[in-house]
Motif scaffolding. Structure first.
Motif, mmCIF file in Angstrom:
data_model
loop_
_atom_site.group_PDB
_atom_site.id
_atom_site.type_symbol
_atom_site.label_atom_id
_atom_site.label_comp_id
_atom_site.label_asym_id
_atom_site.label_seq_id
_atom_site.Cartn_x
_atom_site.Cartn_y
_atom_site.Cartn_z
ATOM 1 N N PHE A 34 47.752 -13.368 7.292
ATOM 2 C CA PHE A 34 48.380 -12.633 6.318
ATOM 3 C C PHE A 34 49.629 -13.107 5.307
ATOM 4 O O PHE A 34 49.726 -13.012 4.431
ATOM 5 C CB PHE A 34 48.781 -11.095 6.391
ATOM 6 N N GLN A 35 50.595 -13.584 6.198
ATOM 7 C CA GLN A 35 51.680 -14.412 5.694
ATOM 8 C C GLN A 35 51.406 -15.454 4.735
ATOM 9 O O GLN A 35 51.907 -15.684 3.749
ATOM 10 C CB GLN A 35 52.600 -15.041 6.807
ATOM 11 N N LYS A 36 50.091 -16.305 5.000
ATOM 12 C CA LYS A 36 49.600 -17.293 4.360
ATOM 13 C C LYS A 36 49.121 -16.846 2.804
ATOM 14 O O LYS A 36 49.585 -17.395 1.683
ATOM 15 C CB LYS A 36 48.555 -18.141 4.786
ATOM 16 N N TYR A 37 48.577 -15.720 3.144
ATOM 17 C CA TYR A 37 48.060 -15.098 1.695
ATOM 18 C C TYR A 37 49.306 -14.517 0.885
ATOM 19 O O TYR A 37 49.147 -14.493 -0.299
ATOM 20 C CB TYR A 37 47.149 -14.067 2.103
ATOM 21 N N GLN A 38 50.265 -13.930 1.446
ATOM 22 C CA GLN A 38 51.456 -13.522 0.768
ATOM 23 C C GLN A 38 52.157 -14.582 -0.087
ATOM 24 O O GLN A 38 52.681 -14.296 -0.770
ATOM 25 C CB GLN A 38 52.431 -12.844 1.656
ATOM 26 N N GLY A 66 44.363 -3.664 4.382
ATOM 27 C CA GLY A 66 43.554 -4.015 3.263
ATOM 28 C C GLY A 66 43.431 -5.400 3.091
ATOM 29 O O GLY A 66 42.315 -5.933 2.581
ATOM 30 N N PHE A 67 44.356 -6.472 3.690
ATOM 31 C CA PHE A 67 44.085 -7.653 3.766
ATOM 32 C C PHE A 67 42.733 -8.001 4.621
ATOM 33 O O PHE A 67 42.122 -8.872 4.314
ATOM 34 C CB PHE A 67 45.208 -8.557 4.298
ATOM 35 N N LYS A 68 42.425 -7.459 5.651
ATOM 36 C CA LYS A 68 41.538 -7.438 6.712
ATOM 37 C C LYS A 68 40.109 -7.304 5.942
ATOM 38 O O LYS A 68 39.089 -7.907 6.060
ATOM 39 C CB LYS A 68 41.574 -6.763 7.747
ATOM 40 N N ALA A 69 40.051 -6.210 4.915
ATOM 41 C CA ALA A 69 38.828 -6.122 4.201
ATOM 42 C C ALA A 69 38.436 -7.158 3.492
ATOM 43 O O ALA A 69 37.371 -7.434 3.275
ATOM 44 C CB ALA A 69 39.295 -4.731 3.377
ATOM 45 N N ILE A 70 39.515 -7.876 2.626
ATOM 46 C CA ILE A 70 39.056 -9.032 1.683
ATOM 47 C C ILE A 70 38.806 -10.086 2.633
ATOM 48 O O ILE A 70 37.929 -10.844 2.037
ATOM 49 C CB ILE A 70 40.085 -8.938 0.772
ATOM 50 N N TYR A 71 39.517 -10.221 3.729
ATOM 51 C CA TYR A 71 39.394 -11.300 4.490
ATOM 52 C C TYR A 71 38.010 -11.614 4.960
ATOM 53 O O TYR A 71 37.312 -12.606 5.002
ATOM 54 C CB TYR A 71 40.466 -11.402 5.466
ATOM 55 N N TYR A 72 37.266 -10.445 5.625
ATOM 56 C CA TYR A 72 36.061 -10.614 6.095
ATOM 57 C C TYR A 72 35.091 -10.840 5.136
ATOM 58 O O TYR A 72 34.107 -11.513 5.445
ATOM 59 C CB TYR A 72 35.996 -9.178 6.944
ATOM 60 N N PRO A 119 50.849 -6.886 -4.696
ATOM 61 C CA PRO A 119 52.058 -6.895 -3.758
ATOM 62 C C PRO A 119 52.131 -5.679 -2.854
ATOM 63 O O PRO A 119 53.020 -5.629 -1.822
ATOM 64 C CB PRO A 119 52.981 -6.636 -5.072
ATOM 65 N N ASP A 120 51.257 -4.555 -2.923
ATOM 66 C CA ASP A 120 51.421 -3.442 -2.137
ATOM 67 C C ASP A 120 50.501 -3.418 -0.951
ATOM 68 O O ASP A 120 50.351 -2.615 0.009
ATOM 69 C CB ASP A 120 51.402 -1.935 -2.699
ATOM 70 N N MET A 121 49.914 -4.679 -0.919
ATOM 71 C CA MET A 121 48.643 -4.572 0.073
ATOM 72 C C MET A 121 49.180 -4.886 1.405
ATOM 73 O O MET A 121 50.255 -5.479 1.927
ATOM 74 C CB MET A 121 47.783 -5.903 -0.282
ATOM 75 N N ASP A 122 48.618 -3.820 2.464
ATOM 76 C CA ASP A 122 49.158 -3.875 3.870
ATOM 77 C C ASP A 122 47.953 -4.820 4.756
ATOM 78 O O ASP A 122 47.094 -5.154 4.111
ATOM 79 C CB ASP A 122 49.203 -2.349 4.460
ATOM 80 N N LEU A 123 48.287 -4.855 5.894
ATOM 81 C CA LEU A 123 47.456 -5.863 6.678
ATOM 82 C C LEU A 123 45.999 -5.214 6.661
ATOM 83 O O LEU A 123 44.929 -6.075 6.729
ATOM 84 C CB LEU A 123 47.997 -6.048 8.328
#
Length: 381
Positions: A88-92, A108-114, A102-106
């Motif tokens: 997540f830090q790399k994506y940020q 939300g990140f998992k959802a697009i990551y998969y 900018p308001d995405m949380d972890l």
């Protein structure tokens, strides 16, 4: 030597004369054509799934969620909280997060990551299925004569496709873009369809023996084949422009039909400078071109279909009939997609329609070149 009477019986022990053998057409078929065909059909299904998953990845803005290219270790997703935080830090650090999410949380990140992880994993699986099949048929000497290079080609193109995929993703990791470059997306999708079309042609070639294909080619229809070839190229161009539309989210900017937001020709079509940028980066002009190409493709497809009605081969006429029916459906899906402002389900249905239509055009083209033999008893398969 004694003279033989005219009416002397021929002894049963005398061998009957045999016609010469060894001709190419009469030779026994070599290679496991059926097995290779099944393998290629499996690859075709996987490629269709890959194209659809890639479309979903783009439409959900998930393509930039994985910021590194790790062909081997990248097959394993983060397995604990610390690993997820690191990803997540790399994506940020990329523009998409700072300017779009900018308001995405972890969560939300998992959802697009998969989405992106599944897309890349399926690409790896396709490569493994191709390699395993190719090496098996090669090692067991089951590849028909002249087919080794042809079967190697999809694998080589697949390797190039992987590199192009990363080249596409890297365009959105730095600079000012908040998504991948649209022209790189078009190249990526275009190569996917090229591989798909190649496999469709191979499957059709392997469905009959070489002898049957040689006989069929003599009854081929060069004019119809040439027109179908032009239709295939025009459809491929439309697919490339469709990728530009998807890359720019142009399908969600100008809704309504037959006009574009109430305009027959968008006033913003040439707002960019230099002027050639508009053909690749201006959503207004790109969507207008996609619409016009769609109309042109439909009209030319109808012309080719009408030409096919003169074919003496029923299977050929049937192949072109299936093609024109799918073309009408695809036009309807395109209109529905733009009216609805390209929601995920409509956009993916339209993309699947492109896959089916492109495959049917290639099938019709193949039948124009290699028509099935017909007799008073019907079609000879």
């Amino acid at each position: 030597m004694a003279r033989r009477p005219i009416f002397q019986e021929v002894s049963d022990t005398q061998p009957a004369p045999q016609p010469p053998s060894g001709g190419m057409i009469d030779a026994a078929p070599k290679g496991d054509r059926r097995g290779i065909r099944i393998w290629l059909i499996v690859l075709y299904v996987m490629l269709v799934a890959m194209i659809m998953l890639g479309g979903a990845t783009r439409l959900t803005d998930a393509g930039l969620s994985i910021t590194e290219w790790k062909p081997v270790t990248g097959a394993i997703p983060p397995l604990d909280q610390a690993a997820w935080e690191a990803e997540f830090q790399k994506y940020q650090q990329i523009p998409q997060f700072r300017e779009v999410n900018p308001d995405m949380d972890l969560a939300g990140f998992k959802a697009i990551y998969y989405w992106e992880w599944a897309h890349r994993l399926l690409g790896r699986l396709i490569g493994l299925v191709w390699a395993a099949g190719f090496l098996f048929f090669l090692a067991t000497r089951r590849i028909p004569t002249g087919w080794t290079g042809r079967l190697l080609l999809p694998g080589l193109l697949g390797a190039v496709q992987g590199a192009i995929g990363w080249w596409m993703v890297s365009s959105g990791l730095t600079g000012t873009l908040t998504s991948v470059a649209s022209y790189r997306l078009a190249i990526h999708l275009g190569l996917a369809f090229a591989i798909l079309g190649l496999i469709v042609w191979y499957v059709l070639q392997l469905s009959r023996s070489e002898a049957a294909l040689m006989r069929a080619r003599r009854a081929g229809e060069p004019k119809l084949f040439g027109m179908a070839t032009g239709l295939m190229h025009l459809a491929f161009l439309q697919i490339l422009v469709g990728a530009l539309v998807a890359g720019l989210d142009a399908g969600r900017m100008y809704t309504g039909w037959p006009t574009m937001g109430g305009e027959w020709f968008p006033a913003a079509a040439f707002d960019m400078t230099p002027i050639w940028h508009n053909f690749f980066e201006n959503p207004a002009l790109v969507q207008f071109i996609h619409r016009m190409l769609g109309y042109l493709l439909a009209i030319y497809g109808l012309v080719v279909f009408l030409k096919s009605r003169r074919s003496p081969h029923p299977v050929t006429r049937g192949a072109f009939s299936a093609m024109i029916v799918m073309m009408v459906i695809q036009v309807g899906l395109g209109i529905m997609n733009v009216i609805l402002a390209s929601p995920l389900h409509a956009a993916l249905t339209h993309q699947l329609g492109a896959v089916v239509l492109f495959s049917l055009i290639i099938r019709a083209r193949h039948n124009a070149r290699y028509p099935y033999e017909t007799s008073v008893r019907g079609t000879i398969r």
